[in-house]
Design an enzyme around this catalytic site. Sequence first.
Site, PDB file in Angstrom:
ATOM      1  NE  ARG A 107      -3.883   0.683   1.921  1.00 27.41           N
ATOM      2  CZ  ARG A 107      -5.080   0.731   2.491  1.00 27.41           C
ATOM      3  NH1 ARG A 107      -5.254   1.434   3.594  1.00 27.41           N
ATOM      4  NH2 ARG A 107      -6.100   0.080   1.983  1.00 27.41           N
ATOM      5  CG  HIS A 134      -8.510   0.104  -2.689  1.00 26.27           C
ATOM      6  ND1 HIS A 134      -7.671  -0.965  -2.385  1.00 26.27           N
ATOM      7  CD2 HIS A 134      -9.178   0.384  -1.531  1.00 26.27           C
ATOM      8  CE1 HIS A 134      -7.834  -1.292  -1.112  1.00 26.27           C
ATOM      9  NE2 HIS A 134      -8.736  -0.498  -0.573  1.00 26.27           N
ATOM     10  CD  GLN A 137     -13.094  -2.027  -0.540  1.00 22.57           C
ATOM     11  OE1 GLN A 137     -12.268  -1.923   0.353  1.00 22.57           O
ATOM     12  NE2 GLN A 137     -14.282  -2.572  -0.341  1.00 22.57           N
ATOM     13  CG  ASP A 225     -13.787   6.217  -0.600  1.00 24.83           C
ATOM     14  OD1 ASP A 225     -13.791   6.014   0.631  1.00 24.83           O
ATOM     15  OD2 ASP A 225     -12.749   6.148  -1.299  1.00 24.83           O
ATOM     16  CB  CYS A 266     -14.142   0.923   0.180  1.00 25.44           C
ATOM     17  SG  CYS A 266     -13.519   2.607   0.397  1.00 25.44           S
ATOM     18  NE  ARG A 294     -10.243  -5.277   0.559  1.00 27.64           N
ATOM     19  CZ  ARG A 294      -9.496  -4.253   0.999  1.00 27.64           C
ATOM     20  NH1 ARG A 294     -10.066  -3.242   1.623  1.00 27.64           N
ATOM     21  NH2 ARG A 294      -8.184  -4.225   0.784  1.00 27.64           N
TER      22      ARG A 294
HETATM   23  N1   CP Z   1     -11.199  -0.259   2.551  1.00 27.09           N
HETATM   24  C1   CP Z   1      -9.930  -0.292   2.976  1.00 27.09           C
HETATM   25  O1   CP Z   1      -8.991  -0.528   2.198  1.00 27.09           O
HETATM   26  O2   CP Z   1      -9.769  -0.098   4.316  1.00 27.09           O
HETATM   27  P1   CP Z   1      -8.393   0.091   5.109  1.00 27.09           P
HETATM   28  O3   CP Z   1      -7.838   1.428   4.735  1.00 27.09           O
HETATM   29  O4   CP Z   1      -8.800   0.002   6.546  1.00 27.09           O
HETATM   30  O5   CP Z   1      -7.447  -1.012   4.705  1.00 27.09           O
HETATM   31  N1  NVA Z   2     -10.153   6.758  -1.042  1.00 25.33           N
HETATM   32  C1  NVA Z   2      -9.691   6.300   0.244  1.00 25.33           C
HETATM   33  C2  NVA Z   2      -9.875   4.815   0.360  1.00 25.33           C
HETATM   34  C3  NVA Z   2      -9.465   4.219   1.679  1.00 25.33           C
HETATM   35  C4  NVA Z   2      -9.623   2.733   1.727  1.00 25.33           C
HETATM   36  C5  NVA Z   2      -8.252   6.697   0.442  1.00 25.33           C
HETATM   37  O1  NVA Z   2      -7.462   6.532  -0.499  1.00 25.33           O
HETATM   38  O2  NVA Z   2      -7.915   7.195   1.512  1.00 25.33           O
END
Ligand code: CP
Ligand code: NVA
Length: 308
Positions: A107, A134, A137, A225, A266, A294
Amino acid sequence: MTHFLDLDTTPADDLRSIITQARAMKDARAGQPKGAPDAVQPLAGRMIALIFEKPSTRTRISFDVGARQMGGQTMVLSGKDMQLGHGESIADTARVLSRYCDLIMLRTFEEATLLEMAEHATVPVINGLTDASHPCQIMADIVTYEEHRGSVADRKFVWAGDGNNVCASWLHAAGQFGFDMTFTGPETLDPNPRAVAFARGKGRRVEITRDPLKAAAGADAIVTDTWVSMHDPESARERRHNQLRPYQVNEAMMAAGKPDALFMHCLPAHRNEEATTAVMDGPQSVIFDESENRLHAQKAILRYCLGV
Ligand code: CP
Ligand code: NVA
């Protein structure tokens, strides 16, 4: 070597096989304690590195639990505690990790970082979220939609709010799984034009409208989101809130969709900002199923990447 970097670059047939595998593995575990091993242990002897340069609850825990259920071992690593966060190159980090680990989940911020990791690693790399996408997700979200409502094919998904990384992966999924998308949000936060072009290039209808109730008409699912993502500057918070408030998913917006439309998010959510608590906890909401899935989707992605 099979990476899982994005939904637009993974063959559509492979994506469908991963969904099928995820649902079968979920069914096979029904009623088991969360820590119970799966009947088959395809990750036995495998070491998985989970690297986070941004916070995470779901991604971190679901990958960790999923790998363990399949007999694998995991290391959860914070980018800032590694030399990666202190000047060591991505390429060298990739080469070193490949000597210890069988797979790397990352990540990170820039998409280029993920692509550089994949280029130099000699083990599979999975995208656990970047500023641009992502994909894990949305694989979980496809599982979720289909277990509630059947095939996503030819459905109308509506994205309300910021055309962000998660929205881009939804557009990729529209192209690959064959459904239509309507985006409703302010023009300055429109989705990535390349993701829109990808879905349209696959023959899908992608509409962009500034009118949230018009957008919601006929929706099979309404998705949103957070208004401020992890890569957005804190200084943009107030402006974004002002711009995005008209696109809040509330009971009026849900009422404009089909009566059986699902509400999806998400998570993490900011209750009563991008969606009201009434919608999040209402009968159309499947947000916690998305979180659970997930786990199942990523277990299938791990197996796909490792060929096991
Ligand atoms: N939806 C998601 O990726 O959550 P986290 O940021 O908690 O991993
Ligand atoms: N759009 C959000 C998703 C988190 C899972 C971010 O990137 O922070």
